[in-house]
Scaffold this motif. Structure first.
Motif, mmCIF file in Angstrom:
data_model
loop_
_atom_site.group_PDB
_atom_site.id
_atom_site.type_symbol
_atom_site.label_atom_id
_atom_site.label_comp_id
_atom_site.label_asym_id
_atom_site.label_seq_id
_atom_site.Cartn_x
_atom_site.Cartn_y
_atom_site.Cartn_z
ATOM 1 N N GLY A 17 0.843 -1.320 0.074
ATOM 2 C CA GLY A 17 0.022 0.182 -0.192
ATOM 3 C C GLY A 17 0.923 0.950 0.468
ATOM 4 N N ASP A 18 0.433 1.862 0.969
ATOM 5 C CA ASP A 18 1.495 3.202 0.827
ATOM 6 C C ASP A 18 2.502 3.019 2.357
ATOM 7 O OD1 ASP A 18 0.140 3.005 3.318
ATOM 8 O OD2 ASP A 18 -0.456 5.250 3.304
ATOM 9 N N ARG A 19 3.121 1.584 2.871
ATOM 10 C CA ARG A 19 4.315 1.849 4.257
ATOM 11 C C ARG A 19 5.180 1.020 3.028
ATOM 12 N NH1 ARG A 19 3.574 4.738 7.591
ATOM 13 N NH2 ARG A 19 5.317 3.571 9.147
ATOM 14 N N GLY A 37 2.504 9.890 -2.469
ATOM 15 C CA GLY A 37 1.752 9.705 -3.508
ATOM 16 C C GLY A 37 2.335 10.239 -5.037
ATOM 17 N N THR A 93 6.579 6.442 5.251
ATOM 18 C CA THR A 93 4.923 6.261 4.324
ATOM 19 C C THR A 93 5.849 6.186 2.842
ATOM 20 O OG1 THR A 93 4.349 6.936 5.832
ATOM 21 C CG2 THR A 93 3.274 7.527 3.923
ATOM 22 N N VAL A 94 5.091 5.796 1.590
ATOM 23 C CA VAL A 94 5.583 6.220 0.538
ATOM 24 C C VAL A 94 4.556 7.398 -0.282
ATOM 25 C CG1 VAL A 94 5.844 5.485 -1.922
ATOM 26 C CG2 VAL A 94 5.744 3.647 0.241
#
Length: 187
Positions: A7-9, A26, A23-24
């Motif tokens: 996901g965003d991790r 966006g 955190t990645v």
């Protein structure tokens, strides 16, 4: 070390044990840095570049440039991420360009719409001011950008060789050369 994105991790693992997570972003080309993960040697201000170094340099240019550099450094979660941008902005002041850079920075700082100041914004505004200065004739024989601030007021236009006359000089008779005979006959 293994890296796993879910996901965003982003998880960093050693021997199948998670040792750090991030955190990645966006969007592409965006820094997402956890200040707790910055190495100690990067947190010290004893390096060549620091906030104090850049502020000392831009105080030699002017208050608007100080405001731009401060804005660049304050916009980053980790101040060191703005050092390259600050160095590039300072490079624009080389030679006799300090007054011109100060003028451009003042334009960026004085705008009503607050926006992030970047090297690209400063460079583009500087190019626009130079292009505008080169497009207008000057009253001096020196090149328009000799390092001095450029006065772009309409009064600085070169009017040498311009022929000024009243509206009667542009009538059809005057333009065809019949205007002088008509005046002689009236006298």
């Amino acid at each position: 070390m293994d890296v796993k994105i879910t996901g965003d991790r982003l998880s960093i693992m050693r021997d199948r044990e998670v040792i750090a997570t991030h955190t990645v972003a966006g969007r592409k080309h965006v820094f997402v840095t956890d200040p707790d993960h910055v190495p100690a040697h990067h947190q010290q201000s004893s390096d060549l570049w620091s906030r104090a170094y850049f502020l000392r340099q831009v105080h030699k240019i002017g208050p608007a440039t100080v405001a731009v550099i401060t804005s660049v450094l304050d916009a980053r979660p980790i101040e060191a991420q703005g050092y390259r941008t600050c160095q590039n902005i300072l490079a624009l002041a080389k030679g006799d360009n300090k007054p011109l850079l100060e003028s451009v920075c003042r334009q960026l700082v004085d705008t009503d719409t607050p926006r992030a100041v970047s090297y690209t914004a400063v460079k583009q505004r500087l190019a626009a001011v130079r292009a505008q200065a080169h497009a207008r004739p000057t009253t001096t024989d020196s090149p328009p950008l000799s390092g001095r601030p450029v006065d772009l007021a309409p009064a600085s236009r070169d009017t040498r060789g311009a022929h000024l006359a009243g509206p009667e000089s542009f009538s059809l008779d005057a333009l065809l050369g019949r205007g002088s005979n008509k005046r002689e006959g009236q006298a």
